[in-house]
Design an enzyme around this catalytic site. Sequence first.
Site, PDB file in Angstrom:
ATOM      1  N   ASP A 157     -46.361  33.081  -7.687  1.00 41.42           N
ATOM      2  CA  ASP A 157     -45.684  33.065  -8.982  1.00 41.42           C
ATOM      3  C   ASP A 157     -46.713  32.938 -10.092  1.00 41.42           C
ATOM      4  O   ASP A 157     -47.681  32.180  -9.960  1.00 41.42           O
ATOM      5  CB  ASP A 157     -44.704  31.888  -9.065  1.00 41.42           C
ATOM      6  CG  ASP A 157     -43.448  32.231  -9.834  1.00 41.42           C
ATOM      7  OD1 ASP A 157     -43.529  33.092 -10.730  1.00 41.42           O
ATOM      8  OD2 ASP A 157     -42.381  31.648  -9.547  1.00 41.42           O
ATOM      9  N   HIS A 187     -47.170  38.117 -17.708  1.00 47.72           N
ATOM     10  CA  HIS A 187     -46.364  36.971 -17.313  1.00 47.72           C
ATOM     11  C   HIS A 187     -46.387  36.727 -15.810  1.00 47.72           C
ATOM     12  O   HIS A 187     -46.056  35.630 -15.358  1.00 47.72           O
ATOM     13  CB  HIS A 187     -44.923  37.160 -17.791  1.00 47.72           C
ATOM     14  CG  HIS A 187     -44.760  37.041 -19.275  1.00 47.72           C
ATOM     15  ND1 HIS A 187     -44.361  35.875 -19.890  1.00 47.72           N
ATOM     16  CD2 HIS A 187     -44.953  37.943 -20.270  1.00 47.72           C
ATOM     17  CE1 HIS A 187     -44.313  36.062 -21.202  1.00 47.72           C
ATOM     18  NE2 HIS A 187     -44.666  37.308 -21.464  1.00 47.72           N
TER      19      HIS A 187
END
Length: 455
Positions: free
Chosen positions: A364, A156
């Site tokens: 991110d 993730h």
Amino acid sequence: MSRLIVVSNRVPDIGKGPPPGGLAVALKAALEQRGGIWMGWSGKSSGSQEPGPLHVEDRGGITFALSDLSRRDLSEYYAGFANSVLWPLCHYRLDLTDYARKDMAGYFRVNRFFAERLRPLIRPDDIIWVHDYHLIPLASELRRIGVENRMGFFMHIPWPSPDVFLTLPVHEAIIGGLTAYDVVGFQTTHDADNFASGLKREGIGGDVGGGWMEAYGRRFRAGAFPIGIATRDFAELARQAVRTAAVRRFADSLEGRDLIIGVDRLDYSKGLTQRIDGYEKFLEANPAWRGRTTMLQVTPKSRTEVPGYAAMQREVAESAGRVNGALGRLDWVPIRYVNRAIDQKVLAGLYRVARVGMVTPLRDGMNLVAKEFVAAQDPEDPGVLVLSRFAGAAQELDGAILVNPYDIEAVGNAVAKALSMPLEERRARFAPMMKQLEEHDISRWCSDFLSVLRD
């Protein structure tokens, strides 16, 4: 149909109501469709030096298998190696990695513990899907004790370039752990390319074409599976939320000012102080906007057990206070800083009210706030997304204003451009982004990954 086994570090307490967030909703739906098990840490400490017993409970066709972890496990596996080594490393913050051999040993010990607890629950035709950096070695541990089932892994968070990753003292064991899976999924093609380059640099293996990798004599699939959100559900939630009393009161308190919103968990990867500095630059360069706009920064606390996060909380609060003290007036505060979580429905309404969404992380994996902000907009009068080029979402949301979050003046200029953007351009930027989010939502992400793993 074979069962699905999902393994994640944390398992949401679905017994207390709807799952919190789109990922949990999608995984719950997949488990309900196929039947299966959701295993992981309960989120609690056993209160001793040993982990607690495995608690197994059936709820609505899903078997939840949860275990408390010991105080030592939480210190070494969770706060130590996972969040003080892997997390900063994957976010390119080598200066913040705090490697200790005991933490590394604890990380592998807890993965071995989960594998041994899971083994008796596995049937021969089960498909196993493991999530995130906490559990990279789980497949290796399961293979070691004889599990031959198909196993997939999804990362993730970002996967770093080889020059960064190879600084990890146990890099070969970590990257080797991923080669034990049948499918390895990343958020972006950049992440998948970094992984393939790492295999090649170390002489372990590499890309053999068609999405296939080879390492240690095994062939497996690796590629990008960008995660989505429950787009239509979130858009409807936002439409309803603007009529709630809480959102109406907040909108009234703006007194006609344009709202700029940022929503981030408290973390050094989110670029919070740089964002505040960028907003300050905007106000300094555009004095006519002073008193005409308000920035709301919502930043819930996180990982209070990890050293350095308390200091970071003070730093962000001091940055906001400095800007308010320097530029604020008796009738106007430039920044409203909220250091706690806000109900998702209220957030959806705030996104819809906002003229600008500020999503400017330093690094991110994806950043779902960016996608939620877009989904929440009124198609007839949409706001503008200012997005870091270092967020995975930048590869999909090409209608955003992309910025380098390290360039404070550029961030300020992007805010000015977003606030001044005419309606026609805002609509033109919004429409293709919304189409992308509707076509690639969380359900499709889940089904796409499981299709590759199954087939």
